[in-house]
Design an enzyme around this catalytic site. Sequence first.
Site, PDB file in Angstrom:
ATOM      1  CD  GLU A  34      -2.798  -1.129   2.472  1.00 13.19           C
ATOM      2  OE1 GLU A  34      -4.029  -1.159   2.469  1.00 13.19           O
ATOM      3  OE2 GLU A  34      -2.128  -1.236   3.525  1.00 13.19           O
ATOM      4  CE1 TYR A  35       5.599   5.140   3.396  1.00  8.39           C
ATOM      5  CE2 TYR A  35       6.850   4.425   1.477  1.00  8.39           C
ATOM      6  CZ  TYR A  35       6.662   5.304   2.527  1.00  8.39           C
ATOM      7  OH  TYR A  35       7.535   6.348   2.695  1.00  8.39           O
ATOM      8  CD  GLU A 110      16.353  14.218  28.831  1.00  7.35           C
ATOM      9  OE1 GLU A 110      17.169  14.399  27.899  1.00  7.35           O
ATOM     10  OE2 GLU A 110      15.450  15.006  29.116  1.00  7.35           O
ATOM     11  CE  LYS A 112      27.301  12.773  26.855  1.00  4.93           C
ATOM     12  NZ  LYS A 112      27.555  12.592  25.468  1.00  4.93           N
ATOM     13  CG  ASP A 114      28.089   7.418  21.551  1.00  4.57           C
ATOM     14  OD1 ASP A 114      28.570   8.538  21.309  1.00  4.57           O
ATOM     15  OD2 ASP A 114      28.776   6.387  21.664  1.00  4.57           O
ATOM     16  CD  GLU A 167      23.499  13.038  20.220  1.00  3.74           C
ATOM     17  OE1 GLU A 167      23.098  14.189  20.507  1.00  3.74           O
ATOM     18  OE2 GLU A 167      24.644  12.634  20.483  1.00  3.74           O
ATOM     19  CE1 TYR A 219      19.810  16.806  22.771  1.00  8.70           C
ATOM     20  CE2 TYR A 219      19.936  14.475  22.209  1.00  8.70           C
ATOM     21  CZ  TYR A 219      20.484  15.756  22.180  1.00  8.70           C
ATOM     22  OH  TYR A 219      21.680  15.980  21.575  1.00  8.70           O
ATOM     23  CE  LYS A 284      18.783  17.276  28.972  1.00  7.38           C
ATOM     24  NZ  LYS A 284      17.952  17.028  27.779  1.00  7.38           N
ATOM     25  CE  LYS A 308      32.024  11.266  27.565  1.00 13.70           C
ATOM     26  NZ  LYS A 308      32.006  11.380  26.118  1.00 13.70           N
ATOM     27  CB  CYS A 402      49.128 -14.209  -1.034  1.00 15.25           C
ATOM     28  SG  CYS A 402      47.723 -15.146  -0.402  1.00 15.25           S
ATOM     29  CB  CYS A 405      48.541 -18.474  -3.193  1.00 11.44           C
ATOM     30  SG  CYS A 405      48.478 -16.739  -3.657  1.00 11.44           S
ATOM     31  CB  CYS A 418      46.031 -12.267  -2.642  1.00 12.05           C
ATOM     32  SG  CYS A 418      46.290 -13.746  -3.636  1.00 12.05           S
ATOM     33  CB  CYS A 423      44.718 -17.145  -3.743  1.00 12.74           C
ATOM     34  SG  CYS A 423      45.019 -17.120  -1.975  1.00 12.74           S
TER      35      CYS A 423
HETATM   36  S1  IVH Z   1      20.601  18.198  26.144  1.00 15.19           S
HETATM   37  C1  IVH Z   1      22.514  22.364  26.755  1.00 15.19           C
HETATM   38  N1  IVH Z   1      20.001  15.677  26.214  1.00 15.19           N
HETATM   39  O1  IVH Z   1      25.401  15.013  24.693  1.00 15.19           O
HETATM   40  C2  IVH Z   1      22.664  20.949  26.378  1.00 15.19           C
HETATM   41  N2  IVH Z   1      22.029  16.282  25.165  1.00 15.19           N
HETATM   42  O2  IVH Z   1      26.740  17.498  26.655  1.00 15.19           O
HETATM   43  C3  IVH Z   1      21.578  20.510  25.511  1.00 15.19           C
HETATM   44  N3  IVH Z   1      23.236  14.387  24.184  1.00 15.19           N
HETATM   45  O3  IVH Z   1      26.247  17.715  22.965  1.00 15.19           O
HETATM   46  C4  IVH Z   1      21.686  19.096  25.156  1.00 15.19           C
HETATM   47  N4  IVH Z   1      21.783  12.859  24.732  1.00 15.19           N
HETATM   48  O4  IVH Z   1      24.818  16.118  21.712  1.00 15.19           O
HETATM   49  C5  IVH Z   1      20.908  16.582  25.824  1.00 15.19           C
HETATM   50  N5  IVH Z   1      19.268  13.495  26.294  1.00 15.19           N
HETATM   51  C6  IVH Z   1      20.168  14.390  25.924  1.00 15.19           C
HETATM   52  C7  IVH Z   1      21.324  14.032  25.210  1.00 15.19           C
HETATM   53  C8  IVH Z   1      22.254  15.006  24.859  1.00 15.19           C
HETATM   54  C9  IVH Z   1      22.916  13.098  24.119  1.00 15.19           C
HETATM   55  C10 IVH Z   1      24.484  14.931  23.637  1.00 15.19           C
HETATM   56  C11 IVH Z   1      24.368  16.275  23.022  1.00 15.19           C
HETATM   57  C12 IVH Z   1      25.278  17.192  23.799  1.00 15.19           C
HETATM   58  C13 IVH Z   1      25.964  16.283  24.784  1.00 15.19           C
HETATM   59  C14 IVH Z   1      25.708  16.738  26.213  1.00 15.19           C
END
Ligand code: IVH
Length: 659
Positions: A34-35, A110, A112, A114, A167, A219, A284, A308, A402, A405, A418, A423
């Site tokens: 469908e999509y 929250e 973090k 990556d 992110e 976020y 936060k 971290k 190699c 061989c 190689c 080989c």
């Molecule tokens: S808040 C004022 N929330 O980690 C800061 N950042 O130092 C606003 N990151 O550079 C960002 N998860 O790229 C926020 N749940 C999250 C995050 C997050 C990853 C990253 C972000 C920032 C660094 C935090």
Amino acid sequence: MSDIEKRMNELIDIINNASYEYYVLDNPTITDQEYDDYYTELQRIEKKYPELKRDDSPTHRVGGKAISRFEKVRHETPMLSFDDIFNEEEIESFDERIKKTVSSPTYTLEPKMDGLSGSLLYKNGVLVRAATRGDGVIGEDITINAKTIKSIPLKLTKPIDIEVRGEIYMSFKAFEDANKKNEEQGKNLFANPRNAAAGSVRQLDSKITAQRNLDYMAYFIPNPKDYGIKTQSESIKFLKELGFKTNYDLNGFAHNSKEIDGYIRSLQEKRKDLPFPIDGVVLKVDSLEDEDKLGYTSRVPRWGIAYKFPAVEVLTTLNDIKFTVGRTGKITPNAIFSPVHVDGSLVSKATLHNEDYCLEKDVRIGDVISIRKAGDVIPEVVEVKLERRKDNSIPFKMIENCPICGSKLVKKDAMHFCTNNNCDSRKIEGLIHFASRDTMNIEGLGERIVEDFYNMGFIKDAADIFDLKKHKEDLIELEGFGNKSIDNLLEAIENSKKNSLEKVLFALGIRHVGKKTAKILAKKYKIIDNIIRVSKEELTEVDDIGDIIADSLTEYFADSKNIQLIEKLKEHGVNFEYLSDETDNKLEGQTFVLTGALEKYTRDELTNILESKGAKVTSSVTKKTSGVIVGDKPGSKYDKAISLGIKIYNENDIDSIIN
Ligand code: IVH
């Protein structure tokens, strides 16, 4: 408004909503067919009436024309990040510091993410600009690339002006897929999902970005008060309502450092089951009024901080550097070290990629090295502990011949090859590829057996696989084989003859022809003879086929040995026709979740099996999940499934699920 415009608007809404359900909610309500139909209809209208094409049209998702550089953009409010902290004492000092200004704060916690941060600007609810952070003040305009990220809404649920931050990241699945593709194309692998995300989003050709399956987790709203928001947690809720993917379900609250530690521990537990990479916890202060009281230093907000996770790094001794030969002839140096546990699994080798990588790290046999699991998946050599190096160590030197061989290696870019088509190692790798799941899918003909059969002279080329039945008596004599397993193997070999063209085309191991290219070619040309005959020029006109692939194909079919192999396979009854898309859809509409370590299958394999039967495999357990397949040491998904009364299976139940 004309009828055409009305229909166009309708189609855009349907398709954008379908993407939202699929990519954000992980819960599709329309079928792929469908999509595709809606999408094709919209494409047709836009082609006929290009002046009507809207900024939020889903057809932007495939990427646009390649550009020569990114435009610079100035962020209306600077894009800051937090200070990093690494241990419980630092969490305690953070809490104490906050409490000097705000007597009883609530913290919102929250994961973090990556990846790399990205700002999205919406006018009237429509995405008009996306930017990277850059130096925080000036970033780069990545609007076309961001539009290819399916979890970024092109249009919000409310027609508001807003800037959203979050992110850009790559899920583990997308990371594995991207690296598989890199490997197939002989390119360097991404070291981890973050590098992969950063590299993909900064592609000048957005069509490449579109293929990388990036994701976006929202976020932060820089001006929350404009929308009547009073807390950070309300911001998350608001972002969710606007159509963004958020970590709403994973976020938590705390009031003191003990509760913060508790959240961190529980998130670390869940971490191994998350489908995306995280590298810590962002703390936060929840109330925006409290945030205002705390304010900013010259660099960073005082109202938050980033904890971290400790990187899991383990020391071991490099015992050897072994060179392996891939099926394309590519030589890879591998670090062989004393086995160590990293993040729950025992590892004893890691790729050293190529000569440059070895020289840059200056690895030497006998060195103490530190190992880390990059992106929590592939073990990686982080560094050599130079202070522990022995005086008599010998610098790394790339081999010239190699290892299998002996033929002279040829250097192309950073890689050595190689080039001897005869080989043994290349042939074995080619045969392993031929029989593997994504190609001919011959169960029972795995790496070790291919190698044994090759060394014993039973199979020298792919066609010999179909002659194995002649050696049945000899094979039964072999250790570890019984009548039954030989029968199963021979049956799997017979069955593989019925595969559709794309499988055998991929199986042939033509350079640069991966799974997707094979499918495109099979679909277009229907039988192998058409592909053999087609000119290079015509090939390059096919979507997604460029010069490199076209050259490789014409070169492959110009070699009479390859044509002879195809003829031999045909004589054995191997099918070389395209057999349409119809699949067995027994599990259509069902959703499964995998948790814990599986033994019989890799996650990818099991996902493929279930998906090939029409099921979906998702990462989170909800009321709608049909079943949870549980391996060793399952995570929180198992508990959730129990509490929701969802059916639990183990790996041995797979056959009963499918049948
Ligand atoms: S808040 C004022 N929330 O980690 C800061 N950042 O130092 C606003 N990151 O550079 C960002 N998860 O790229 C926020 N749940 C999250 C995050 C997050 C990853 C990253 C972000 C920032 C660094 C935090």
